[in-house]
Motif scaffolding. Structure first.
Motif, PDB file in Angstrom:
ATOM      1  N   UNK A   1      46.553   4.344  75.457  1.00 19.64           N
ATOM      2  CA  UNK A   1      46.454   5.204  74.280  1.00 19.64           C
ATOM      3  C   UNK A   1      46.368   6.669  74.706  1.00 19.64           C
ATOM      4  N   UNK A   2      46.737   7.545  73.781  1.00 16.77           N
ATOM      5  CA  UNK A   2      46.621   8.979  73.997  1.00 16.77           C
ATOM      6  C   UNK A   2      45.772   9.560  72.872  1.00 16.77           C
ATOM      7  N   UNK A   3      44.690  10.258  73.245  1.00 15.35           N
ATOM      8  CA  UNK A   3      43.946  11.032  72.254  1.00 15.35           C
ATOM      9  C   UNK A   3      44.641  12.386  72.198  1.00 15.35           C
ATOM     10  N   UNK A   4      45.375  12.632  71.123  1.00 17.30           N
ATOM     11  CA  UNK A   4      46.236  13.815  71.075  1.00 17.30           C
ATOM     12  C   UNK A   4      45.492  15.082  70.641  1.00 17.30           C
ATOM     13  N   UNK A   5      44.165  14.982  70.415  1.00 19.56           N
ATOM     14  CA  UNK A   5      43.446  16.171  69.949  1.00 19.56           C
ATOM     15  C   UNK A   5      41.954  16.001  70.206  1.00 19.56           C
ATOM     16  N   UNK A   6      41.438  16.667  71.248  1.00 21.20           N
ATOM     17  CA  UNK A   6      40.009  16.566  71.566  1.00 21.20           C
ATOM     18  C   UNK A   6      39.525  17.856  72.216  1.00 21.20           C
ATOM     19  N   UNK A   7      38.387  18.352  71.731  1.00 26.55           N
ATOM     20  CA  UNK A   7      37.799  19.588  72.268  1.00 26.55           C
ATOM     21  C   UNK A   7      36.636  19.237  73.210  1.00 26.55           C
ATOM     22  N   UNK A  21      34.618  10.853  80.010  1.00 27.05           N
ATOM     23  CA  UNK A  21      35.960  10.570  80.544  1.00 27.05           C
ATOM     24  C   UNK A  21      36.046   9.116  81.006  1.00 27.05           C
ATOM     25  N   UNK A  22      34.990   8.651  81.656  1.00 24.84           N
ATOM     26  CA  UNK A  22      34.959   7.268  82.161  1.00 24.84           C
ATOM     27  C   UNK A  22      35.067   6.272  80.999  1.00 24.84           C
ATOM     28  N   UNK A  23      34.302   6.520  79.940  1.00 25.29           N
ATOM     29  CA  UNK A  23      34.359   5.615  78.782  1.00 25.29           C
ATOM     30  C   UNK A  23      35.746   5.629  78.137  1.00 25.29           C
ATOM     31  N   UNK A  24      36.355   6.795  78.075  1.00 24.98           N
ATOM     32  CA  UNK A  24      37.694   6.894  77.498  1.00 24.98           C
ATOM     33  C   UNK A  24      38.682   6.056  78.294  1.00 24.98           C
ATOM     34  N   UNK A  25      38.629   6.174  79.615  1.00 24.27           N
ATOM     35  CA  UNK A  25      39.569   5.441  80.466  1.00 24.27           C
ATOM     36  C   UNK A  25      39.325   3.937  80.378  1.00 24.27           C
ATOM     37  N   UNK A  26      38.054   3.557  80.303  1.00 27.62           N
ATOM     38  CA  UNK A  26      37.724   2.130  80.188  1.00 27.62           C
ATOM     39  C   UNK A  26      38.211   1.549  78.859  1.00 27.62           C
ATOM     40  N   UNK A  27      38.327   2.405  77.853  1.00 23.68           N
ATOM     41  CA  UNK A  27      38.796   1.967  76.535  1.00 23.68           C
ATOM     42  C   UNK A  27      40.315   1.948  76.461  1.00 23.68           C
ATOM     43  N   UNK A  32      44.214  12.764  77.470  1.00 22.20           N
ATOM     44  CA  UNK A  32      43.438  13.469  76.457  1.00 22.20           C
ATOM     45  C   UNK A  32      44.024  14.880  76.352  1.00 22.20           C
ATOM     46  N   UNK A  33      44.509  15.225  75.161  1.00 22.57           N
ATOM     47  CA  UNK A  33      45.164  16.517  74.968  1.00 22.57           C
ATOM     48  C   UNK A  33      44.165  17.513  74.385  1.00 22.57           C
ATOM     49  N   UNK A  34      44.134  18.707  74.983  1.00 25.45           N
ATOM     50  CA  UNK A  34      43.106  19.699  74.680  1.00 25.45           C
ATOM     51  C   UNK A  34      43.685  20.895  73.934  1.00 25.45           C
ATOM     52  N   UNK A  55      44.540  13.462  83.412  1.00 21.12           N
ATOM     53  CA  UNK A  55      43.977  12.970  82.159  1.00 21.12           C
ATOM     54  C   UNK A  55      44.003  14.061  81.086  1.00 21.12           C
ATOM     55  N   UNK A  56      43.548  15.252  81.446  1.00 22.05           N
ATOM     56  CA  UNK A  56      43.373  16.340  80.477  1.00 22.05           C
ATOM     57  C   UNK A  56      44.533  17.335  80.536  1.00 22.05           C
ATOM     58  N   UNK A  57      45.139  17.579  79.388  1.00 16.01           N
ATOM     59  CA  UNK A  57      46.317  18.443  79.286  1.00 16.01           C
ATOM     60  C   UNK A  57      46.056  19.551  78.263  1.00 16.01           C
ATOM     61  N   UNK A  58      46.002  20.818  78.701  1.00 14.82           N
ATOM     62  CA  UNK A  58      45.662  21.889  77.769  1.00 14.82           C
ATOM     63  C   UNK A  58      46.847  22.426  76.969  1.00 14.82           C
ATOM     64  N   UNK A  59      46.508  22.946  75.806  1.00 10.49           N
ATOM     65  CA  UNK A  59      47.444  23.698  74.962  1.00 10.49           C
ATOM     66  C   UNK A  59      46.962  25.154  74.947  1.00 10.49           C
ATOM     67  N   UNK A  60      47.746  26.030  74.360  1.00 12.79           N
ATOM     68  CA  UNK A  60      47.311  27.412  74.221  1.00 12.79           C
ATOM     69  C   UNK A  60      47.649  27.904  72.824  1.00 12.79           C
ATOM     70  N   UNK A  61      46.648  28.438  72.138  1.00 13.67           N
ATOM     71  CA  UNK A  61      46.877  28.945  70.794  1.00 13.67           C
ATOM     72  C   UNK A  61      45.631  29.591  70.232  1.00 13.67           C
TER      73      UNK A  61
END
Length: 258
Positions: A1-7, A21-27, A32-34, A55-61
């Motif tokens: 799965x991809x969480x497409x929006x997380x701060x 992060x560990x719990x996310x990966x285990x699930x 995770x998109x930032x 795991x973590x991919x940033x956006x800019x805006x």
């Protein structure tokens, strides 16, 4: 799965980020998109990418709630960052009339500025639109045929609004509200274009049932997936495959869906 929006770069996660992060990966959350907020969040967001590069991919805006008197300075900073390095998307951007109506004209100016950046760099936009969904659909329609793409994050609109959005090629981000008993999304989600839905948490906000009222985190995207799969009469595995492929198509078009 991809969480497409997380701060998850915010202070809410300072004490236990590694465990989050560990719990996310285990699930089963692979990415995770930032979405960025403004100049105050960039440093912590980029540090998170550095620590978890796969795991973590940033956006800019520039978030609409951060559009104030100095918004032009903030936009210049966003523009400068795009000239220095690559980002996944332009966001979080958009419009908001829930908290403050003072800077509505400036919000629209910032919206157009960031749309132009997205077109310049061929990137998707990640749209926040709280109490402004119809106005934001109108703003996006001005770019019809120009190649603008993106997602209406935290979609809680009607069937008709969903159709207007997906007909323009945009995606719909489904999050915690989809699980709320009186959220109304059980009547909407079955009618949405399945090829245009993606999953998100908006951590630390909009925590899904049964954890409502507590801090949200990327692992809980599985709770959203459970409810959405139920509405669509699909298995969780089918929904995972579908929404991951959709998210990859929008944010990672050079990669094969998986």
């Amino acid at each position: 799965m991809i969480d497409t929006h997380a701060h998850i770069y915010l202070e809410h996660f300072e004490e236990d980020l590694d465990e989050v992060i560990k719990r996310a990966r285990e699930t089963g959350v692979k990415k995770i998109l930032l979405p960025n907020i403004d100049s105050t969040s960039i440093e912590s967001m980029l540090k998170l990418e550095e620590k978890y590069p796969d795991v973590c991919y940033p956006m800019m805006g520039l978030h609409p709630c951060s559009v104030k008197e100095d918004f032009e300075k903030e936009l210049k900073l966003v523009e400068d960052w795009f000239s220095k390095r690559a980002f996944l998307a332009v966001g979080e951007m958009g419009t908001d009339l829930y908290w403050d109506k003072t800077f509505w004209e400036q919000q629209k100016e910032a919206f157009h500025f960031q749309c132009k950046l997205a077109l310049k760099y061929d990137l998707p936009i990640v749209i926040h639109c709280r109490e402004t969904i119809d106005q934001t659909i109108d703003l996006v329609q001005q770019y019809e045929g120009k190649g603008l793409k993106g997602v209406f994050h935290c979609f809680t609109g009607s069937i008709e609004q969903g159709k207007q959005i997906t007909d323009q090629g945009f995606y719909l981000g489904l999050g915690g509200v989809s699980t709320f008993k009186n959220g109304g999304m059980d009547q909407v989600i079955p009618h949405l274009d399945r090829s245009k839905i993606i999953l998100e948490t908006d951590s630390p906000y909009l925590t899904p049932t049964p954890h409502r009222g507590k801090r949200n985190e990327p692992a809980y995207v599985s709770l959203v997936a459970d409810k959405v799969s139920e509405y669509l009469n699909m298995s969780i595995e089918e929904l995972d495959t579908l929404t991951t492929a959709n998210a990859n198509a929008l944010f990672f078009p050079a990669e094969k869906a998986g």
